[in-house]
Write a protein that holds these residues in place. Sequence first.
Motif, PDB file in Angstrom:
ATOM      1  N   ALA A   1      15.908   6.730  71.379  1.00  0.00           N
ATOM      2  CA  ALA A   1      16.601   6.979  70.112  1.00  0.00           C
ATOM      3  C   ALA A   1      15.766   7.873  69.200  1.00  0.00           C
ATOM      4  O   ALA A   1      16.316   8.653  68.404  1.00  0.00           O
ATOM      5  N   LEU A   2      14.445   7.788  69.317  1.00  0.00           N
ATOM      6  CA  LEU A   2      13.564   8.642  68.516  1.00  0.00           C
ATOM      7  C   LEU A   2      13.746  10.120  68.873  1.00  0.00           C
ATOM      8  O   LEU A   2      13.430  11.001  68.069  1.00  0.00           O
ATOM      9  N   LEU A   3      14.246  10.370  70.085  1.00  0.00           N
ATOM     10  CA  LEU A   3      14.490  11.745  70.538  1.00  0.00           C
ATOM     11  C   LEU A   3      15.968  12.107  70.430  1.00  0.00           C
ATOM     12  O   LEU A   3      16.386  13.170  70.906  1.00  0.00           O
ATOM     13  N   ASP A   4      16.758  11.235  69.829  1.00  0.00           N
ATOM     14  CA  ASP A   4      18.202  11.430  69.700  1.00  0.00           C
ATOM     15  C   ASP A   4      18.882  11.478  71.069  1.00  0.00           C
ATOM     16  O   ASP A   4      19.829  12.239  71.283  1.00  0.00           O
ATOM     17  N   VAL A   5      18.378  10.663  71.982  1.00  0.00           N
ATOM     18  CA  VAL A   5      18.965  10.524  73.313  1.00  0.00           C
ATOM     19  C   VAL A   5      19.560   9.119  73.419  1.00  0.00           C
ATOM     20  O   VAL A   5      18.850   8.127  73.216  1.00  0.00           O
ATOM     21  N   ARG A   6      20.841   9.030  73.726  1.00  0.00           N
ATOM     22  CA  ARG A   6      21.517   7.741  73.773  1.00  0.00           C
ATOM     23  C   ARG A   6      21.436   7.121  75.163  1.00  0.00           C
ATOM     24  O   ARG A   6      21.521   7.825  76.166  1.00  0.00           O
TER      25      ARG A   6
END
Length: 236
Positions: A210-215
């Motif tokens: 989530a910190l990398l905007d990956v779900r």
Amino acid sequence: MSVKDLPAEARPREKLLARGPSALSDAELLALLLRTGIAGKGVLQMADELLRIRGNGDTQQPSGGFGGIAGLLHATPDDLKKVKGLGPAKRAELLAVLELARRAVAQRLQERTVLADPAAVKQYLQLHLARRTHEVFTVCFLDAQNKLVATEELFRGTLTQTSVYPREVALRALHHHAAAVVLAHNHPSGAVQPSAADISLTQNLRAALALLDVRVLDHIIVAPGQALSMAEQGLL
């Protein structure tokens, strides 16, 4: 009985051409691939024995049958090499069929959003993981339209546990420019119910990515003949 001794309409090749592949049994379809039997054993008998369900479920005894067509197609090259009558050509054909099946399902996931075809995702992961005798952790990387970009086997473990490092998963997600992922691993024991460790791992990976905007769209647990979606179970 030899295939040549059967009435023409009952022979696998003629039956397939006349009535379509769905009219053939698993053994008949396999016999078409094998083409010939061995001394004292016709190709239909050989096919039937290869597909026989083992009573003890031992994946290390190919001479006792592979437990159906799915079990055979998940067999390793070493498993097939142990079977009398399966020479290099026959083994290559069987392995090629499995790879074609994998690629066909992968192509479907590359062309359609994963969320639109969850059954295909499970099928795809079963083809990759279901018959492994050790635990394997795999990640499917998806683009912004949730279409499959790549699948990578990232970690291997013992029969009971595997070490998964969120940093490595994150690095591979960045490498593929992934917008989302589907996590997956197999349970060689045959049970697909997630353990407390599985749930904890999923939460850790979800937080890290989530910190990398990956779900994280799902975490699928695979065993021979079945697969469980943690998203469908409300565990994500």
